[in-house]
Each structure stands twice: as C-alpha cells, then as structure tokens.
Design an enzyme around this catalytic site. Structure first.
Site, PDB file in Angstrom:
ATOM      1  N   GLY A 179       0.847  -1.193   0.000  1.00 24.36           N
ATOM      2  CA  GLY A 179       0.000   0.000   0.000  1.00 24.36           C
ATOM      3  C   GLY A 179       0.882   1.242   0.000  1.00 24.36           C
ATOM      4  O   GLY A 179       0.623   2.216  -0.709  1.00 24.36           O
TER       5      GLY A 179
ATOM      6  N   ASP B 167      -4.446   2.520   8.009  1.00 28.63           N
ATOM      7  CA  ASP B 167      -4.068   1.173   8.443  1.00 28.63           C
ATOM      8  C   ASP B 167      -4.703   0.918   9.809  1.00 28.63           C
ATOM      9  O   ASP B 167      -5.084   1.844  10.516  1.00 28.63           O
ATOM     10  CB  ASP B 167      -2.540   1.044   8.534  1.00 28.63           C
ATOM     11  CG  ASP B 167      -2.071  -0.395   8.408  1.00 28.63           C
ATOM     12  OD1 ASP B 167      -1.587  -0.779   7.332  1.00 28.63           O
ATOM     13  OD2 ASP B 167      -2.211  -1.161   9.397  1.00 28.63           O
TER      14      ASP B 167
ATOM     15  N   ARG C 164       1.032 -13.542   1.297  1.00 26.21           N
ATOM     16  CA  ARG C 164       1.442 -14.933   1.461  1.00 26.21           C
ATOM     17  C   ARG C 164       2.904 -15.038   1.893  1.00 26.21           C
ATOM     18  O   ARG C 164       3.698 -14.128   1.683  1.00 26.21           O
ATOM     19  CB  ARG C 164       1.188 -15.731   0.184  1.00 26.21           C
ATOM     20  CG  ARG C 164       1.815 -15.187  -1.068  1.00 26.21           C
ATOM     21  CD  ARG C 164       1.451 -16.100  -2.217  1.00 26.21           C
ATOM     22  NE  ARG C 164       1.784 -15.505  -3.497  1.00 26.21           N
ATOM     23  CZ  ARG C 164       1.847 -16.178  -4.629  1.00 26.21           C
ATOM     24  NH1 ARG C 164       1.584 -17.476  -4.631  1.00 26.21           N
ATOM     25  NH2 ARG C 164       2.149 -15.598  -5.757  1.00 26.21           N
TER      26      ARG C 164
ATOM     27  N   ARG D 248      -2.034 -17.796  -3.166  1.00 28.59           N
ATOM     28  CA  ARG D 248      -2.847 -16.614  -2.839  1.00 28.59           C
ATOM     29  C   ARG D 248      -4.190 -17.056  -2.257  1.00 28.59           C
ATOM     30  O   ARG D 248      -4.770 -16.377  -1.417  1.00 28.59           O
ATOM     31  CB  ARG D 248      -3.086 -15.779  -4.094  1.00 28.59           C
ATOM     32  CG  ARG D 248      -1.818 -15.161  -4.687  1.00 28.59           C
ATOM     33  CD  ARG D 248      -2.120 -14.457  -5.992  1.00 28.59           C
ATOM     34  NE  ARG D 248      -0.964 -13.798  -6.598  1.00 28.59           N
ATOM     35  CZ  ARG D 248      -0.155 -14.366  -7.475  1.00 28.59           C
ATOM     36  NH1 ARG D 248      -0.336 -15.629  -7.850  1.00 28.59           N
ATOM     37  NH2 ARG D 248       0.869 -13.707  -7.983  1.00 28.59           N
TER      38      ARG D 248
ATOM     39  N   HIS E 284      -5.908 -14.215 -11.260  1.00 28.85           N
ATOM     40  CA  HIS E 284      -4.595 -13.771 -10.759  1.00 28.85           C
ATOM     41  C   HIS E 284      -4.073 -14.816  -9.777  1.00 28.85           C
ATOM     42  O   HIS E 284      -3.930 -14.575  -8.596  1.00 28.85           O
ATOM     43  CB  HIS E 284      -4.751 -12.397 -10.091  1.00 28.85           C
ATOM     44  CG  HIS E 284      -3.499 -11.884  -9.450  1.00 28.85           C
ATOM     45  ND1 HIS E 284      -2.337 -11.650 -10.143  1.00 28.85           N
ATOM     46  CD2 HIS E 284      -3.219 -11.570  -8.152  1.00 28.85           C
ATOM     47  CE1 HIS E 284      -1.409 -11.212  -9.307  1.00 28.85           C
ATOM     48  NE2 HIS E 284      -1.918 -11.160  -8.096  1.00 28.85           N
TER      49      HIS E 284
HETATM   50  N1  LIG Z   1      -3.205  -8.170  -6.569  1.00 27.93           N
HETATM   51  C1  LIG Z   1      -1.879  -8.181  -6.601  1.00 27.93           C
HETATM   52  O1  LIG Z   1      -1.276  -8.204  -7.673  1.00 27.93           O
HETATM   53  C2  LIG Z   1      -1.095  -8.166  -5.314  1.00 27.93           C
HETATM   54  C3  LIG Z   1       0.276  -7.920  -5.321  1.00 27.93           C
HETATM   55  C4  LIG Z   1       0.948  -7.878  -4.095  1.00 27.93           C
HETATM   56  C5  LIG Z   1       0.261  -8.083  -2.907  1.00 27.93           C
HETATM   57  N2  LIG Z   1      -1.060  -8.370  -2.969  1.00 27.93           N
HETATM   58  C6  LIG Z   1      -1.839  -8.583  -1.747  1.00 27.93           C
HETATM   59  O2  LIG Z   1      -1.994  -7.340  -1.060  1.00 27.93           O
HETATM   60  C7  LIG Z   1      -2.184  -7.592   0.333  1.00 27.93           C
HETATM   61  C8  LIG Z   1      -1.211  -6.746   1.128  1.00 27.93           C
HETATM   62  O3  LIG Z   1       0.115  -7.204   0.920  1.00 27.93           O
HETATM   63  P1  LIG Z   1       1.351  -6.476   1.638  1.00 27.93           P
HETATM   64  O4  LIG Z   1       2.586  -7.128   1.146  1.00 27.93           O
HETATM   65  O5  LIG Z   1       1.212  -5.007   1.540  1.00 27.93           O
HETATM   66  O6  LIG Z   1       1.061  -6.898   3.148  1.00 27.93           O
HETATM   67  P2  LIG Z   1       1.508  -6.106   4.479  1.00 27.93           P
HETATM   68  O7  LIG Z   1       1.344  -7.068   5.597  1.00 27.93           O
HETATM   69  O8  LIG Z   1       2.846  -5.472   4.263  1.00 27.93           O
HETATM   70  O9  LIG Z   1       0.463  -4.933   4.600  1.00 27.93           O
HETATM   71  C9  LIG Z   1      -0.879  -5.151   4.833  1.00 27.93           C
HETATM   72  C10 LIG Z   1      -1.367  -4.070   5.775  1.00 27.93           C
HETATM   73  O10 LIG Z   1      -2.775  -4.234   5.943  1.00 27.93           O
HETATM   74  C11 LIG Z   1      -3.062  -3.788   7.242  1.00 27.93           C
HETATM   75  N3  LIG Z   1      -4.391  -4.241   7.654  1.00 27.93           N
HETATM   76  C12 LIG Z   1      -4.786  -5.475   8.055  1.00 27.93           C
HETATM   77  N4  LIG Z   1      -6.106  -5.470   8.356  1.00 27.93           N
HETATM   78  C13 LIG Z   1      -6.559  -4.219   8.132  1.00 27.93           C
HETATM   79  C14 LIG Z   1      -7.817  -3.595   8.259  1.00 27.93           C
HETATM   80  N5  LIG Z   1      -8.887  -4.270   8.668  1.00 27.93           N
HETATM   81  N6  LIG Z   1      -7.916  -2.285   7.958  1.00 27.93           N
HETATM   82  C15 LIG Z   1      -6.835  -1.586   7.537  1.00 27.93           C
HETATM   83  N7  LIG Z   1      -5.605  -2.132   7.399  1.00 27.93           N
HETATM   84  C16 LIG Z   1      -5.468  -3.422   7.688  1.00 27.93           C
HETATM   85  C17 LIG Z   1      -1.938  -4.358   8.091  1.00 27.93           C
HETATM   86  O11 LIG Z   1      -1.815  -3.703   9.340  1.00 27.93           O
HETATM   87  C18 LIG Z   1      -0.735  -4.138   7.175  1.00 27.93           C
HETATM   88  O12 LIG Z   1      -0.046  -2.940   7.448  1.00 27.93           O
HETATM   89  C19 LIG Z   1      -1.997  -9.109   0.511  1.00 27.93           C
HETATM   90  O13 LIG Z   1      -3.234  -9.757   0.547  1.00 27.93           O
HETATM   91  C20 LIG Z   1      -1.216  -9.501  -0.730  1.00 27.93           C
HETATM   92  O14 LIG Z   1      -1.380 -10.855  -1.050  1.00 27.93           O
HETATM   93  C21 LIG Z   1      -1.754  -8.397  -4.136  1.00 27.93           C
END
Ligand SMILES: NC(=O)c1ccc[n+]([C@@H]2O[C@H](COP(=O)([O-])OP(=O)(O)OC[C@H]3O[C@@H](n4cnc5c(N)ncnc54)[C@H](O)[C@@H]3O)[C@@H](O)[C@H]2O)c1
Length: 301
Positions: free
Chosen positions: A2, A22, A72, A78, A165
């Site tokens: 994010g 967050d 993951r 995923r 995906h």
């Molecule tokens: N679609 C894609 O191409 C793609 C690519 C990369 C990651 N992702 C997905 O994105 C998601 C995030 O990945 P990341 O590497 O940033 O993980 P991360 O753990 O670094 O960050 C996730 C954040 O979400 C926050 N969070 C959890 N529950 C929450 C809530 N209810 N409200 C607000 N914030 C909340 C956590 O505190 C954390 O800071 C994962 O599910 C990952 O699989 C998707």
C-alpha cells in the site's frame, strides 16, 4: 505494498491529497511522514496524511486502493489467504463507502479475483467502479520475462495476461505478444515461449520465495498505473479483474480481461477474440475462481 502504491501516486502527483489508512496504531502516520519528507527531494506537492482506522478522514475520496490484509509466505498460494482477508476486505469496503459513496475502488488484496467479487457483491455499487488489480502486474512480469528471452527493452513489448490472478489460473497470451508490432512467436521457439509463460505464472511466488513475503515494487507501480488512467481519464487498456456479464463467455464472476480505464472506472471490455485453446484455458480459470468464490459462502463475514 500500500505504501509503495502511495509513493508512486505521490511521485506522479495523481492526487492533491492522499490518505493512508491502516489498522495498526501509528503505522500509516509514520509511513506518511516518511513519504512527505521525500517531497522536497522529489519535488511533488501531493499532501500525504496517515490515519489509524479513521474512515471519516477519508471522506469524499475519488479513488480508493484496498491493499489491507495478509500477504502470502513462501510456499503459500494466494488462495490460502481467503479466510483472513475476506472479512478484512468486506469491512474496509463498507467503511470506505460510508464516507465516499461515489468512490472507484481498486482491490489488490488476495485472493484478488474473489476479493473483487466479494467487494462487488457486498457493496452493491455499480460494477464499473470495482476493479481488481492483477492482470496489469502479471502483464508487466510477462514483458519482463519476454525481454530477457529476447534481449530487448520491456518498453518495446506488448503482452497481456488474462484470466485469474493465481499461479495456475493466469493466462499469458503468447500468441498476441509483440515486439514493436512483430509477433514474438516469430522470434522465439515454442519451448522458450512456454518457459516465459510458466515463469510469468509463478512470477509472484518466485519473489515470495526470494524475499520471504509478497513483492511490492511492481504491484505498487501497477496499482498506481491503474489509478493514473482513471484520474487522468487516459482511456488506457489494461487487463483488470472486472464483473463479466457474458463477455468472454462468462457471467457472475470477476475475472481478468482487457478494459478501458477512465474517469468513471472501467468503461468498456475489449474483446481480444480468444482462439479455442485460449478460451478453454479462460473457462478453466473461471471454474477455479468460481470454486474459490463459493468458499465465501462458508465463511462468517
Ligand atoms: N493483486 C496483486 O497483484 C497483489 C500484489 C501484491 C500483494 N497483494 C496482496 O496485497 C495484500 C497486502 O500485501 P502487503 O505485502 O502489503 O502486506 P503487508 O502485511 O505489508 O500490509 C498489509 C497491511 O494491511 C493492514 N491491515 C490489516 N487489516 C486491516 C484492516 N482491517 N484495515 C486496515 N488495514 C489493515 C496491516 O496492518 C498491514 O499494514 C496481501 O493480501 C497480498 O497478497 C496483491
């Protein structure tokens, strides 16, 4: 990722104001201050503010990117994230819409196709405003592997990944990939093309194994590229996960297809006229995603 998305959005000045939200106390505040301290170095004027679970601060947002949820770990798919992420994505979507009822919502959290379907069903907002980010990232990975095989610039390549995906559900369309208009199938052997496609499909898993968690640079850049086409009304065509209603032979599902992205969200689905083998792979991908969507019914959300 994010934060990486926000970093790209700020550098490109796609927003006057960017709110990071967050659930972890102080985390988004810290990230936003760190990013604001790059403004004088990078020359952007976007104002970035971080909040802990304060949805009122997000009121009247035009475009929301949901990346909340767990990523993951090495060896995981995923799909294994659904139990945790479904309730997070549903809750975040509902809270966002309370304060920004007209927002366009980009879903990134995995399993992304199912999370997009969930956001669409749970929110009831018009389908053009719910967009899953996956295909644009997978296509960029596809172009990376093609560029390595061809010893060419990724910027000279066109290549699209459609379908789900997931490691086994995405479909790199090797037949339609070109190097400056020249079909790559004229330049690479079938074996090499198959290897490029296979590497693309596990592109995310390869990085998770190396880094220990999910990648963020390419996903962040991909999310920002989607946002850019929306806020600048660029009408770019990117593969995105959107609700299908008969297009590509599927309905009642969100799946990756090329769409035109503009100020109202995804505006149109582009028909790439899949051949029989590609359509069969697309249908299989839809079956797998539909299976995953049915898990939603077993969860208490
Ligand atoms: N679609 C894609 O191409 C793609 C690519 C990369 C990651 N992702 C997905 O994105 C998601 C995030 O990945 P990341 O590497 O940033 O993980 P991360 O753990 O670094 O960050 C996730 C954040 O979400 C926050 N969070 C959890 N529950 C929450 C809530 N209810 N409200 C607000 N914030 C909340 C956590 O505190 C954390 O800071 C994962 O599910 C990952 O699989 C998707």
């Amino acid at each position: 990722m994010g934060a990486t998305t926000a970093d790209n959005i700020a550098r490109k000045e796609l927003a006057e104001e960017l709110i990071l939200l967050d659930i972890k106390e102080g985390f988004a505040e810290g990230k936003s201050i760190d990013m604001m301290q790059t403004a004088a170095l990078l020359g952007f004027d976007t104002k970035i503010k971080g909040v802990t679970n304060d949805y009122a601060a997000t009121a009247d947002t035009d475009v929301v990117v949901i990346t909340s949820g767990i990523p993951r770990k090495p060896g995981m798919t995923r799909e294994e994230l659904i139990g945790t992420n479904a309730s997070i994505v549903k809750g975040v979507t509902e809270n966002i819409l309370k304060y920004s009822p007209n927002a366009i919502i980009v879903i990134v959290s995995n399993p992304m196709d199912t999370m997009t379907y969930l956001a669409l069903k749970a929110s009831g907002v018009p389908k053009n405003r719910i967009i899953g980010m996956g295909g644009i990232l997978d296509s960029s990975r596809f172009k990376f592997y093609l560029s390595q095989a061809l010893n060419s610039s990724p910027n000279d390549l066109h290549g699209v990944v459609v379908g789900g995906h997931g490691d086994t559900t995405m479909i790199p369309l090797t037949r339609l990939a070109t190097l400056n208009g020249l079909p790559v199938s004229n330049l690479l052997s079938e074996d090499v093309l198959n290897k490029v496609a296979a590497d693309t499909m596990v592109g995310g898993a390869t990085l998770t194994k190396l880094i220990g968690t999910s990648a963020w640079y390419a996903p962040g850049a991909a999310s920002a590229a989607l946002v850019e086409s929306i806020v600048r009304d660029e009408k770019k065509v990117f593969p995105c996960c959107v609700a299908l209603d008969g297009e590509y032979g599927q309905k009642d599902i969100c799946l990756g297809v090329p769409v035109v992205l503009g100020k109202t969200g995804w505006e149109k689905i582009v028909d790439y006229k899949l051949n029989a083998a590609e359509q069969e792979a697309f249908n299989k991908s839809a079956d797998a995603v539909r299976n995953m969507n049915s898990v939603l019914d077993t969860l208490t959300l």
